[in-house]
Write a protein that holds these residues in place. Structure first.
Motif, PDB file in Angstrom:
ATOM      1  N   TYR A 138       2.190   9.447   8.967  1.00  0.00           N
ATOM      2  CA  TYR A 138       1.495   9.705   7.642  1.00  0.00           C
ATOM      3  C   TYR A 138       0.029   9.579   7.841  1.00  0.00           C
ATOM      4  O   TYR A 138      -0.823  10.223   7.190  1.00  0.00           O
ATOM      5  CB  TYR A 138       1.921   8.218   6.762  1.00  0.00           C
ATOM      6  CG  TYR A 138       0.977   8.153   5.485  1.00  0.00           C
ATOM      7  CD1 TYR A 138       1.470   8.892   4.465  1.00  0.00           C
ATOM      8  CD2 TYR A 138      -0.084   7.422   5.520  1.00  0.00           C
ATOM      9  CE1 TYR A 138       0.766   8.753   3.276  1.00  0.00           C
ATOM     10  CE2 TYR A 138      -0.873   7.447   4.280  1.00  0.00           C
ATOM     11  CZ  TYR A 138      -0.471   7.990   3.288  1.00  0.00           C
ATOM     12  OH  TYR A 138      -1.149   7.979   2.132  1.00  0.00           O
ATOM     13  N   GLU A 139      -0.543   8.735   8.982  1.00  0.00           N
ATOM     14  CA  GLU A 139      -1.918   8.608   8.993  1.00  0.00           C
ATOM     15  C   GLU A 139      -2.622   9.975   9.872  1.00  0.00           C
ATOM     16  O   GLU A 139      -3.596  10.014   9.615  1.00  0.00           O
ATOM     17  CB  GLU A 139      -2.115   7.404   9.914  1.00  0.00           C
ATOM     18  CG  GLU A 139      -3.586   6.866   9.919  1.00  0.00           C
ATOM     19  CD  GLU A 139      -3.986   6.417   8.753  1.00  0.00           C
ATOM     20  OE1 GLU A 139      -5.327   6.232   8.327  1.00  0.00           O
ATOM     21  OE2 GLU A 139      -3.056   5.786   7.699  1.00  0.00           O
ATOM     22  N   LYS A 150       3.727  15.215  -0.056  1.00  0.00           N
ATOM     23  CA  LYS A 150       2.061  14.881  -0.217  1.00  0.00           C
ATOM     24  C   LYS A 150       1.207  15.866   0.501  1.00  0.00           C
ATOM     25  O   LYS A 150       0.151  15.983   0.199  1.00  0.00           O
ATOM     26  CB  LYS A 150       1.917  13.377   0.366  1.00  0.00           C
ATOM     27  CG  LYS A 150       0.533  12.953   0.220  1.00  0.00           C
ATOM     28  CD  LYS A 150       0.621  11.334   0.473  1.00  0.00           C
ATOM     29  CE  LYS A 150      -0.986  10.591   0.407  1.00  0.00           C
ATOM     30  NZ  LYS A 150      -1.152  10.822  -0.827  1.00  0.00           N
ATOM     31  N   PHE A 151       1.651  16.402   1.524  1.00  0.00           N
ATOM     32  CA  PHE A 151       1.037  17.245   2.497  1.00  0.00           C
ATOM     33  C   PHE A 151       1.460  18.440   2.582  1.00  0.00           C
ATOM     34  O   PHE A 151       2.019  19.095   3.708  1.00  0.00           O
ATOM     35  CB  PHE A 151       0.582  16.753   3.694  1.00  0.00           C
ATOM     36  CG  PHE A 151       0.122  15.475   4.022  1.00  0.00           C
ATOM     37  CD1 PHE A 151      -1.215  14.943   3.531  1.00  0.00           C
ATOM     38  CD2 PHE A 151       0.923  14.214   4.138  1.00  0.00           C
ATOM     39  CE1 PHE A 151      -1.690  13.746   3.516  1.00  0.00           C
ATOM     40  CE2 PHE A 151       0.390  12.902   4.041  1.00  0.00           C
ATOM     41  CZ  PHE A 151      -1.170  12.476   3.777  1.00  0.00           C
ATOM     42  N   ASP A 201       0.566  -4.220   3.659  1.00  0.00           N
ATOM     43  CA  ASP A 201      -0.137  -2.968   4.173  1.00  0.00           C
ATOM     44  C   ASP A 201       0.595  -2.512   5.464  1.00  0.00           C
ATOM     45  O   ASP A 201       1.426  -3.672   6.247  1.00  0.00           O
ATOM     46  CB  ASP A 201      -1.601  -3.030   4.334  1.00  0.00           C
ATOM     47  CG  ASP A 201      -1.944  -1.350   4.661  1.00  0.00           C
ATOM     48  OD1 ASP A 201      -1.178  -0.403   4.642  1.00  0.00           O
ATOM     49  OD2 ASP A 201      -3.258  -1.409   4.917  1.00  0.00           O
ATOM     50  N   SER A 235       0.784  -1.306  -0.109  1.00  0.00           N
ATOM     51  CA  SER A 235      -0.051  -0.049   0.067  1.00  0.00           C
ATOM     52  C   SER A 235       0.955   1.258  -0.108  1.00  0.00           C
ATOM     53  O   SER A 235       2.137   1.388   0.491  1.00  0.00           O
ATOM     54  CB  SER A 235      -0.810   0.251   1.281  1.00  0.00           C
ATOM     55  OG  SER A 235      -0.162   0.204   2.352  1.00  0.00           O
ATOM     56  N   GLN A 237      -2.960   3.270  11.496  1.00  0.00           N
ATOM     57  CA  GLN A 237      -4.394   3.135  11.484  1.00  0.00           C
ATOM     58  C   GLN A 237      -4.865   2.658  12.820  1.00  0.00           C
ATOM     59  O   GLN A 237      -5.659   3.099  13.420  1.00  0.00           O
ATOM     60  CB  GLN A 237      -4.817   2.142  10.320  1.00  0.00           C
ATOM     61  CG  GLN A 237      -4.750   2.595   9.037  1.00  0.00           C
ATOM     62  CD  GLN A 237      -4.862   1.317   8.132  1.00  0.00           C
ATOM     63  OE1 GLN A 237      -5.885   1.068   7.629  1.00  0.00           O
ATOM     64  NE2 GLN A 237      -3.778   0.690   7.457  1.00  0.00           N
ATOM     65  N   LEU A 296       6.806  13.907   3.820  1.00  0.00           N
ATOM     66  CA  LEU A 296       5.515  14.043   4.197  1.00  0.00           C
ATOM     67  C   LEU A 296       5.235  15.592   3.416  1.00  0.00           C
ATOM     68  O   LEU A 296       3.948  15.648   2.930  1.00  0.00           O
ATOM     69  CB  LEU A 296       5.354  14.346   5.638  1.00  0.00           C
ATOM     70  CG  LEU A 296       5.305  13.040   6.418  1.00  0.00           C
ATOM     71  CD1 LEU A 296       5.191  13.109   7.932  1.00  0.00           C
ATOM     72  CD2 LEU A 296       3.783  12.359   6.213  1.00  0.00           C
ATOM     73  N   LEU A 345      -1.621  12.947   9.124  1.00  0.00           N
ATOM     74  CA  LEU A 345      -2.029  13.859   8.062  1.00  0.00           C
ATOM     75  C   LEU A 345      -2.883  13.144   7.178  1.00  0.00           C
ATOM     76  O   LEU A 345      -3.668  13.900   6.604  1.00  0.00           O
ATOM     77  CB  LEU A 345      -0.652  14.273   7.445  1.00  0.00           C
ATOM     78  CG  LEU A 345       0.270  15.023   8.230  1.00  0.00           C
ATOM     79  CD1 LEU A 345       1.631  15.505   7.599  1.00  0.00           C
ATOM     80  CD2 LEU A 345      -0.396  16.146   8.478  1.00  0.00           C
ATOM     81  N   ASN A 346      -3.031  12.097   6.651  1.00  0.00           N
ATOM     82  CA  ASN A 346      -3.814  11.523   5.770  1.00  0.00           C
ATOM     83  C   ASN A 346      -5.089  11.514   6.361  1.00  0.00           C
ATOM     84  O   ASN A 346      -6.391  11.490   5.583  1.00  0.00           O
ATOM     85  CB  ASN A 346      -3.569   9.827   5.739  1.00  0.00           C
ATOM     86  CG  ASN A 346      -4.192   9.195   4.522  1.00  0.00           C
ATOM     87  OD1 ASN A 346      -4.337   9.884   3.501  1.00  0.00           O
ATOM     88  ND2 ASN A 346      -4.859   8.030   4.732  1.00  0.00           N
ATOM     89  N   ARG A 347      -5.578  11.465   7.580  1.00  0.00           N
ATOM     90  CA  ARG A 347      -6.765  11.865   8.138  1.00  0.00           C
ATOM     91  C   ARG A 347      -7.286  13.524   8.565  1.00  0.00           C
ATOM     92  O   ARG A 347      -8.396  13.507   9.249  1.00  0.00           O
ATOM     93  CB  ARG A 347      -7.020  11.094   9.425  1.00  0.00           C
ATOM     94  CG  ARG A 347      -6.696   9.637   9.436  1.00  0.00           C
ATOM     95  CD  ARG A 347      -7.211   8.564  10.578  1.00  0.00           C
ATOM     96  NE  ARG A 347      -7.029   7.432  10.191  1.00  0.00           N
ATOM     97  CZ  ARG A 347      -7.416   6.286  11.200  1.00  0.00           C
ATOM     98  NH1 ARG A 347      -8.365   6.739  12.229  1.00  0.00           N
ATOM     99  NH2 ARG A 347      -7.419   5.132  10.948  1.00  0.00           N
ATOM    100  N   ARG A 376       0.827   3.737   2.182  1.00  0.00           N
ATOM    101  CA  ARG A 376       1.071   3.733   3.705  1.00  0.00           C
ATOM    102  C   ARG A 376       2.310   2.749   3.833  1.00  0.00           C
ATOM    103  O   ARG A 376       3.187   3.374   4.770  1.00  0.00           O
ATOM    104  CB  ARG A 376       0.120   3.123   4.728  1.00  0.00           C
ATOM    105  CG  ARG A 376      -1.356   4.224   4.639  1.00  0.00           C
ATOM    106  CD  ARG A 376      -2.262   3.463   5.835  1.00  0.00           C
ATOM    107  NE  ARG A 376      -2.928   2.365   5.155  1.00  0.00           N
ATOM    108  CZ  ARG A 376      -3.957   2.341   4.596  1.00  0.00           C
ATOM    109  NH1 ARG A 376      -4.328   3.258   4.342  1.00  0.00           N
ATOM    110  NH2 ARG A 376      -4.564   1.187   4.338  1.00  0.00           N
TER     111      ARG A 376
END
Length: 267
Positions: free
Chosen positions: A145-146, A175-176, A108, A85, A113, A172, A148-150, A87
């Motif tokens: 990562y998670e 992507k963000f 993954d 993945s 998560q 990071l 910022l992903n959320r 992630r």
């Protein structure tokens, strides 16, 4: 736990070195059984020099449907996975993979998560919040990562290994953009403070942040499972903070791992 064990049992292995300390096989097996799957998670002690040979051999075992990687094999898991993945690629490690219908391994990294789902179970949602994360090693990179992903508004990273810190921040930021920067041990101004280091496992460890500056409205999370209530969490609770112990991450991750082993979670 009423498990079946017969010729139709689907096998899943959890590999580590050492493995005796791992408590998840029974929990994961029970979870599979509860879902109506005739499956069993088996712990296997595999050394680093043998992990590639061992996992490669599983391709020929037609009733082995998944692998869980624990210390120190998560980084090796990435190289052994056919379709990791986003992630997992970002974290540089895979902690779970399942055999897809075409026979390839789909993997993954669920550490981030589990951490954020554990916090959500305690009533904290990261979206729109400012976060301070201490430590961006294997699990920490996935957690960063998670966060910022959320949808966190901003993430500050405090990591004593400045080379690793800067490398993670740079990745990071691609992507963000505008959402990540360098942090310190000072938790002032953050809604969420997370520890993803082993600091707190041993007697005499220093606190990972300046706990005297914590405020009651802040949420404090730890990845450590033993002791269940770390010195950081003790200090946070004394300040009136809501907290998530490492067991919160562990319990949340159990469901995610089984979803992943069964190929029921989007990667």
């Amino acid at each position: 736990m009423n498990l079946r064990l017969d010729g139709e049992t689907r096998l899943y292995v959890i590999v580590g070195d050492p493995i005796a300390q791992v408590k998840s096989p029974a929990l994961l097996s029970e979870n599979l059984n509860t879902r109506g799957t005739n499956g069993l998670v088996v712990p296997i002690h595999v050394s680093a020099e043998n992990i590639v040979e061992f996992v490669t051999s599983l391709r020929g075992a037609q009733n082995v449907d998944g692998v869980v990687f624990t210390v120190p094999h998560k980084q090796a898991g990435l190289a052994l996975c056919d379709r990791p993945s986003v992630r997992a690629v970002f974290a540089g490690s895979v902690n779970v993979m399942h055999r897809a219908a075409d026979g390839l391994w789909v993997g993954d990294n669920t550490d981030g998560q589990g951490y954020l789902d554990g916090a959500a179970a305690k009533g904290f949602e990261i979206a729109g919040k400012r976060a301070l994360l201490v430590g961006v090693g294997g699990a920490g990179a996935a957690i960063a990562y998670e966060i910022l992903n959320r949808g966190a508004d901003f993430l500050a990273i405090h990591e004593l290994n400045t080379e690793r810190r800067d490398a993670i921040i740079e990745r990071l930021a691609e992507k963000f953009p505008g959402k990540v920067g360098i942090g310190s041990a000072d938790p002032t101004g953050f809604d969420f403070i997370g520890n993803a280091t082993p600091v707190g496992m041993r007697d005499g460890d220093p606190l990972p942040v300046q706990a005297d500056k914590l405020l009651a409205q802040q949420f404090v999370a730890d990845a450590i499972t033993k002791p269940e209530i770390t010195p950081l969490l003790q200090a946070a609770r004394a300040k009136g903070c809501n907290t998530m112990p490492g067991l919160g991450m562990f319990n949340a991750q159990a469901d995610i791992l089984v979803d992943s082993l069964l190929g029921q979670r989007a990667t």
